[in-house]
Structure formats: structure tokens, C-alpha cells
Write an enzyme that holds these catalytic residues in place. Structure first.
Site, PDB file in Angstrom:
ATOM      1  N   SER A 140       5.350   4.836  10.637  1.00  4.93           N
ATOM      2  CA  SER A 140       6.117   3.629  10.929  1.00  4.93           C
ATOM      3  C   SER A 140       7.364   3.622  10.058  1.00  4.93           C
ATOM      4  CB  SER A 140       5.263   2.393  10.621  1.00  4.93           C
ATOM      5  OG  SER A 140       6.043   1.210  10.615  1.00  4.93           O
ATOM      6  N   TYR A 153      -0.665  -3.288   5.061  1.00  4.56           N
ATOM      7  CA  TYR A 153      -0.261  -2.297   6.049  1.00  4.56           C
ATOM      8  C   TYR A 153       0.872  -1.423   5.511  1.00  4.56           C
ATOM      9  CZ  TYR A 153       1.525  -0.433  10.495  1.00  4.56           C
ATOM     10  OH  TYR A 153       1.949   0.394  11.506  1.00  4.56           O
TER      11      TYR A 153
END
Length: 332
Positions: A140, A153
Site C-alpha cells: 500500500s 494497519y
């Protein structure tokens, strides 16, 4: 290139993982589907078969190393030697850091980071003796840049990046033909925002611009077929985020401090569903898409440019050489 290849995908029951297995089905791969939600897994397996591939379901919690190893053993027994392992599975908590319970932070880290560690370990233990195979890590933009409300996260994605770099250098040191690559994704319209644990007063959303999971799947499968690139960046927003983090991290801190929370909130109430401890798709199939179809982009020109970078550079070099030769001829 992946026809009849054995490809393992974690997080295969929904979201990006679901889009990946569909594309692998179209390519005729033998797909091993790993996740917890058996309803989503069963439907995903049917889709793979309908699209032209072969699918087998291997329910497992990727946070449990023993379950991952057992799944890998079963895959090789039922489908054959693993050619590609794609790590996608994750979970998280949307909340300010101090509102996340320690057990929830540990669980997010175990699924989202250690799940990749155990998957990579299972893959390498089988690939390295054969001196062939590919591991793809689904990353990501948040592997480079942390944002508010997603501390667990973001920490896990940063850890995956460092872990992957370490493994890559070990493979290079050993002269191994096993490849490992990472695909850094932008905000994606997946069920994550419908089933992630949330302590927010409003329903969370991806930070715009939002892309459809098929855009991510195409990049991930391309990386599996072309693993020599150390990383792929998907979407102009990912490129912009990573470059800004390198050049102006302090300004980015202030910008995200001012706008990062608001950009992740809708005007709707949270669903109340949470998949941190139990799969949300145990009795319901969520599929690949989330609830932001009307706002999500189905294409990314940047992905095409990234995948064809070498060809474009070669074409540019050829054009420059041709122009130089033409200039020399004119001078004569």
C-alpha cells in the site's frame, strides 16, 4: 504465463484477493484459495472454475503459522508444487491509536504483518530447494506514509516493506532464482470498509481517489508474471504519496493532521460488522467490491505506464538515437 501454474492467494474470499483469483481463473491457473470465510471461499472457487481455472479451498487463519504450513502442505499434495504465492489477507481497526485495545492491535499485526511472514516462509521453504518460484506481497502507499485512524494497519504495511527488502537481499546473496516483489496499492473499493472493526462515529471510506479492485488485481497478477521489478506502484495517488513522503514529509504531516481524519469519513453510520476476530463472510459472500462503486475508477493510466516502462524507455532511446543520426546526416 500462469496457465496450469499453481498459485496460492491469501485473503481470497473477498476484496482485492477475490479480484485476483478471478483474473487467475481467466488465465487458466490452478488456484489455491486461503481465507477464513468459507462462504466467500466457496463462491470464489466456483467463479475460478467458471472462468477457466482450477480452484481448491484451504480455509486457514493466516495469523496462525501452523495453519499456514498445513495449508501449504495440502496445496502441494492436491494441486502440485507451488509456483506463485500471493499475500493479500489483512484486517484492521479504524480508530484513534489510544482507542485501539492492545489485543486488537496485536491481532491486526498478527494478521496483516505476520500473515505475510508465515505465508512467505511457507512459500520459500518449498520454492528454494527447487530454486524457482515467485512471492508477491500486496502492499500500500501506506507502507511509506502513515495516516491517522489506521496506526495498526500502517505499522503492519511498513513492517511488510522492511521484511520484504530483507528477504530480497538474502535471496540475492544466495544467488537464488526465487523472486519476491511488492505491489503498492492506492485506496481501493473493497468490503474492507464494510467489515473492518471501527470505533468511529461515521462509516469509514477510502481516501480518494478510489480505484476498483480489478485495477489492483491486474497489477498484482502482472507482478506475478514479471517479478524482476522490486516494486510496482499502482495509481497516480500512490506515486504522489510516496514521492511527497520522500521530499516533503513534514508538510505531509501537517496536511494529514488537518485533513486526514475528515477524508476517511462518510456521513453514514458504521455497519457494526467487524471481521477482526471472526470472518464477516462466514455466512454472507461480500465479493470483491465495496460500497463505493459510483466513485471508484476502473482504470489507471499510471499502471500501464509502470508496466511498460522498459519498453517506453527503449522507444525513447531509439527515438533519440534516430534523431541524432538524422542530425548527423544533415550536417554532412
Amino acid at each position: 504465463m500462469l496457465e496450469e501454474k499453481v498459485v496460492v492467494v491469501t485473503g481470497a474470499s473477498g476484496g482485492v484477493g477475490r479480484a485476483v483469483v478471478r483474473l487467475l481463473g481467466e488465465k487458466g491457473a490452478k488456484v489455491a484459495l486461503i481465507a477464513r470465510g468459507e462462504t466467500g471461499l466457496a463462491t470464489a472457487a466456483t467463479e475460478v472454475g467458471t472462468l477457466g481455472g482450477t480452484a481448491k479451498v484451504f480455509p486457514a487463519d493466516v495469523a496462525d503459522q501452523a495453519q499456514v504450513e498445513a495449508a501449504a502442505d495440502a496445496v502441494e499434495k492436491e494441486l502440485g508444487p507451488i509456483d506463485v504465492w500471493i499475500n493479500v489477507a489483512f484486517s484492521s481497526v479504524f480508530a484513534r491509536f489510544l482507542d485501539v485495545e492492545p489485543a486488537e492491535f496485536e491481532r491486526t499485526t498478527a494478521v496483516t504483518y505476520l500473515g505475510y511472514v508465515w505465508g512467505t516462509r511457507a512459500a520459500l521453504r518449498r520454492m528454494m530447494p527447487r530454486n524457482q518460484g515467485v512471492v508477491v506481497q500486496t502492499g500500500s502507499a501506506l507502507a511509506y506514509r502513515g495516516i491517522p485512524l489506521q496506526s495498526a494497519y500502517c505499522g503492519a504495511k511498513h513492517a511488510i516493506k522492511g521484511f520484504t527488502e530483507s528477504i530480497r537481499t538474502e535471496l540475492l546473496n544466495e544467488g537464488s532464482d526465487v523472486k519476491i516483489t511488492m505491489v503498492q496499492l492506492p485506496a481501493v473499493n473493497t468490503p474492507q470498509f464494510d467489515w473492518v472493526m471501527s470505533r468511529l462515529r461515521r462509516h469509514p471510506q477510502p481516501v480518494p481517489p478510489i480505484f476498483q479492485p480489478e485495477v489492483a488485481a491486474q497489477a498484482i497478477v502482472h507482478a506475478a508474471e514479471h517479478p524482476s521489478r522490486r516494486e510496482y506502484w499502482v495509481g497516480g495517488s500512490t506515486v504522489g504519496t510516496i514521492v511527497a513522503e520522500r521530499l516533503i514529509p513534514g508538510i505531509l504531516d501537517r496536511y494529514l493532521g488537518a485533513y486526514g481524519v475528515k477524508s476517511q469519513l462518510t456521513d453514514e453510520k458504521p455497519t457494526g460488522v467487524a471481521n477482526l476476530w471472526e470472518p464477516a463472510d462466514q455466512t454472507r459472500d461480500y465479493g470483491a467490491h465495496g460500497s463505493f462503486d459510483s466513485r471508484a475508477k476502473s482504470r489507471s493510466p499510471q499502471v500501464w505506464l509502470s508496466q511498460h516502462r522498459n519498453h517506453l524507455l527503449a522507444a525513447a532511446a531509439g527515438g533519440m538515437a534516430t534523431a541524432a543520426l538524422a542530425a548527423l546526416r544533415r550536417r554532412r
